[in-house]
Scaffold this motif. Sequence first.
Motif, PDB file in Angstrom:
ATOM      1  N   ASN A   1     -21.678  34.616  29.959  1.00 25.49           N
ATOM      2  CA  ASN A   1     -21.681  33.399  30.776  1.00 25.49           C
ATOM      3  C   ASN A   1     -20.378  33.244  31.576  1.00 25.49           C
ATOM      4  O   ASN A   1     -19.895  32.146  31.796  1.00 25.49           O
TER       5      ASN A   1
ATOM      6  N   THR B   1     -22.100  34.052  37.307  1.00 22.99           N
ATOM      7  CA  THR B   1     -23.457  33.594  37.618  1.00 22.99           C
ATOM      8  C   THR B   1     -23.876  34.240  38.925  1.00 22.99           C
ATOM      9  O   THR B   1     -23.057  34.822  39.635  1.00 22.99           O
TER      10      THR B   1
ATOM     11  N   ASN C   1     -17.350  32.588  36.823  1.00 24.72           N
ATOM     12  CA  ASN C   1     -17.320  31.283  36.193  1.00 24.72           C
ATOM     13  C   ASN C   1     -15.920  31.034  35.633  1.00 24.72           C
ATOM     14  O   ASN C   1     -15.654  31.273  34.453  1.00 24.72           O
TER      15      ASN C   1
ATOM     16  N   ASN D   1     -15.182  29.043  32.355  1.00 24.52           N
ATOM     17  CA  ASN D   1     -15.522  29.667  31.070  1.00 24.52           C
ATOM     18  C   ASN D   1     -14.537  30.760  30.676  1.00 24.52           C
ATOM     19  O   ASN D   1     -14.298  30.978  29.493  1.00 24.52           O
TER      20      ASN D   1
END
Lengths: 301, 495
Positions: free
Chosen positions: B60, B63, B78, B81
Amino acid sequence: MQEEDSGEDNTFNEDSILELAKSKPNGISNNDIKNEIPNVLPEMWTKSVNKLLKAGTLELFKDKGVLLYKYKDPSTKTEVKGSDNEEKVVYKIIEEAGNKGIWIRDIRFKSNLNMTQLNKVLKSLETKKFIKAVKSVAASKKKVYMLYNLEPDSSVTGGAWYQDQDFESEFVDVLNQQCYRFLDGKREAAIKLGGGPLMCRNRSYASAHDVHKFISELGISKVQLSVDDIESILYTVVLDNKAERTVNPSGEYLYRAINPFLKSPGIVRTTCGICPIVDRCADSGLINPKSCKYLTDWLND
Amino acid sequence: MSLQQRNVIKLILVERFGNVIADVGDIIFQNPSSLYTIVKSADIPLSKVKEALSVLIKYNLATFKLNTDAITAIYSLNVKNILLMLRFPKFINLIKAKFDESYEILVEEILLKGCLTASELIIKVTKRLQEQKNVNILLQELKDNFNSLITAKYVMRLSLQSLKVDELFLLPNIDLKEILAVLNGGNDTLPDAGVYWTINSDRFHQDLRDQLIVNSVTNKFDENMGELMRLLLQQMYVRTDPWVSSSNPIPILEVKEIVKKRNTHPQLVAFFEQYVAILEQDVTGIIRKVGEASGGSFQVEMKHIFTQLTWEAVEEIVNEKFDSKASRIFRLVKSRHYIEPEQIQNLVMIPAKEVKRILYMLLEENFLVVNELKRSATSLGPSKSFTLFHIRLTQVIRTMIELCFKTLYNIMMRRCHEKYLNKRLIDKKHRVDTITHGMRAQGISGDSVLDIEEMITPPENEILERIGKMMKKLSLTEIEIDDTMFLLEMYLMYE
C-alpha cells in the motif's frame, strides 16, 4: 515715622503673600491676593510683589490670560554668579527640564544659540558645577544635561538595572533564578502540607510583595529594589514558562511556579536540530552528515 | 513534497526494500507516471520494474489510476504510508502495552506483510508460537484476538472502491478446522481467500494522540490529573467522533463513577471535584464547562490542546536552538501578537543590544516575521514607520517539519554510512554467529564453539560494541524525531 510704618507694612505684606503663594503651588492670581489680604491697598502689595519677583522668590506665569505668581524655593534658586546672559538663558532651560535632563539639540532650538557658542556656555557651566552631563541609557551616545544637584530620573539611568549605563544582566539573571526558587519552594511546601489539590494550588501562589520581602531578606541586592522592580523580574520568570500569572480579586498579580507539558522535543535532542549550519548541510560538500564532526562527537558521547 | 522529504523516503525504501524499489519509488515520487515512462527513466529492466511496482502496491505504498487516454495506468507513490513505516515500532509497542504478546505478534505480522488474509495471518502466527502452546487452544485464541483487533478498529479491510465504510470492519469468516488442515500439510482453499486485512493507522494515531495528551497532563500536574484526563478521553469516545476539534459534552458524574469503581487513585477519588475544578480553571483551557446539569458536563478541547502543546514545543525548540533569552523574547512576542522592539527591550530585561541581536537572528531563521506599518503621510517625525514583530505559527511549524525531515535524513544517512564503513566486521560477526548458532543447534559445545567465537578479536569486539551502541542511539533518535513530527502533524491536522 510714616516711612518706617510703611516699611513694616511691606515686610508684613511680603510674608503674607509668600505664605499665600506657598499654600497654592499652582500659583496665585491678582484676585487671590485681593481677596486674601483685603486690608492692604493694591499699590502697596503690587510694590512688594514686584520686589519679590525681582528677588526671584516669586515667578510670573501667564495662564489663559490671567497673571499668576508662583512661589519658588530660594534654596533651588541659584545665583549664576559672574555669568552672562547666554549662560543665564541656558541655565534656565536646563533647570526647566528637571531631573529628566535635556538633550543638547533641544537646548539649541530653545535658546537659538549656535553650536560653538552653546558648547562654550555648557562647558563653562559645567566647570562651575552648576550643571552636569548624564549619559542616557536609551541611547548610549546621547548626553543629557541637568542641574548639578539633581538625582537623574530612572528613565535616564534605567533604574535599578543599570550601573553606569550598562545593563546588569547577571544581576537580573540571579534575581530571576531566586524568584523562581522562591516560587518553587512555595509550591513544594504547599504539596508537603497536603490538604487536597485545590489547597495546594492556592497555597503555592505568591504576590510580588512576598517575593520582594524574600529578596530583600536575602540581601543579594546592593540597591534598594522596589516592588515594581520585582514585578518586572517575575514577569520574565513567567516568560521563561516557569511560572504563571493570575490576577486576584483586588487587582494584584499572583505568581505560581508551574511545570511544562512536554519534555524537550526529540528534534532538539540531536545535533542537527540545533545545528547552526544545518542550512548549508548537504550530501556533497564539506558539510555533510557522513563526516559531520558534531554528529561524531555526539555519537561518541 | 520537498527535497528533504524525498531524500528521507528514498532512504526508507532502500533500507527496507533495496535499491531497485527505491529507484522506482523515487521516480514516481517526483512524477506519477506510466510503466513505460518508469522503465525509460529508470534504466531498469521491465520485469524488475513490474516486480517493484507490485511490491509497492502490495504494501500500500503506491497506487495507480487510469490515465486520461483510458489505456495506461499511472502509478503514484503513497508518501504518507511510507513515512508511516518509521512509526511501526511505536505501533507494535502500543499494542504490546495495551494487550499481550500474541496481539503484538499479530500486528507485527500484518506490518511485515503489508496486507494479508485472516487465515494466512493466523497460520503464520501459529507457526511462530506453536512451540509454546497447544495448537488448538492457540488457534482459538488467535482467532478471538484478531476479531477483537477488528472490533477495536486497529485492523481493517484493505479499502477498495467497491467497499462501503461500514463494511471495513466486518468480521471475517475464519474456519479453524480448515486452517488446522493447512497447517498439517493440506492445501485447501480457505473460505476467506481474497479478503485482505491491513492496519488502520488512524486508530493507532488516535491512541498515540491520547497517550501524548495524558503524558503531557501528567507532566504538568500529577499522576492523578493524568488519570482523570485518560478517563475523560475514554468517556469522550462514547459520544464523540475521535477526530473532531472539540468534543461533545461529557457528564462528569460518569467519570466520577468510573474513578470510584476502579479505586486505583485514592487521591483522585477523595478530591475528584477539586481536580476537575483545577483542570477547568487552568489557563491552558484543556476542558471547558458547558453545562451545570448532573454535576456539570465538560468539553475536551482537542484543537486547543494541540495548539498549546505545539506552542510549547516550538518555544522549547527556540530555547534549545538559541538560548533561554531567545525563548523569552519568543514567548513575549507570542503573548503580545504584534510588538515593537522598544517594548520588548523594556519587558524582557535583557540589554538592548542583545535584544536586537536575538530578534534579528530569530528573524533570519524564520521564527519571527516583521510587519512594517507606515505612518500617515501628514505626520512628520524622525521615525516614519512602526516595526512590529510577529509570529506566524503555521509557517514556523512547516519550517520545523522540514527541519525534522532534514535531521531524519542525516541520522539515517549516518547510520547507513557507519554500517557501510564497518561492513566487513559486521559481516564477519554475522558469519561467526550463524556458525556458532548452528553448532549449538547440533549439540556441539565446549572448546570448538569457543574457538570459533574467538575468531573475533577483543579490539574487534570493542568496535562492534561501539557500533551497536551507536546504532541504538541513532534508531532511538529517529523515533524521537518522529515524536516531534507527530505532534506537529497533529497541529496541522486540527488547523
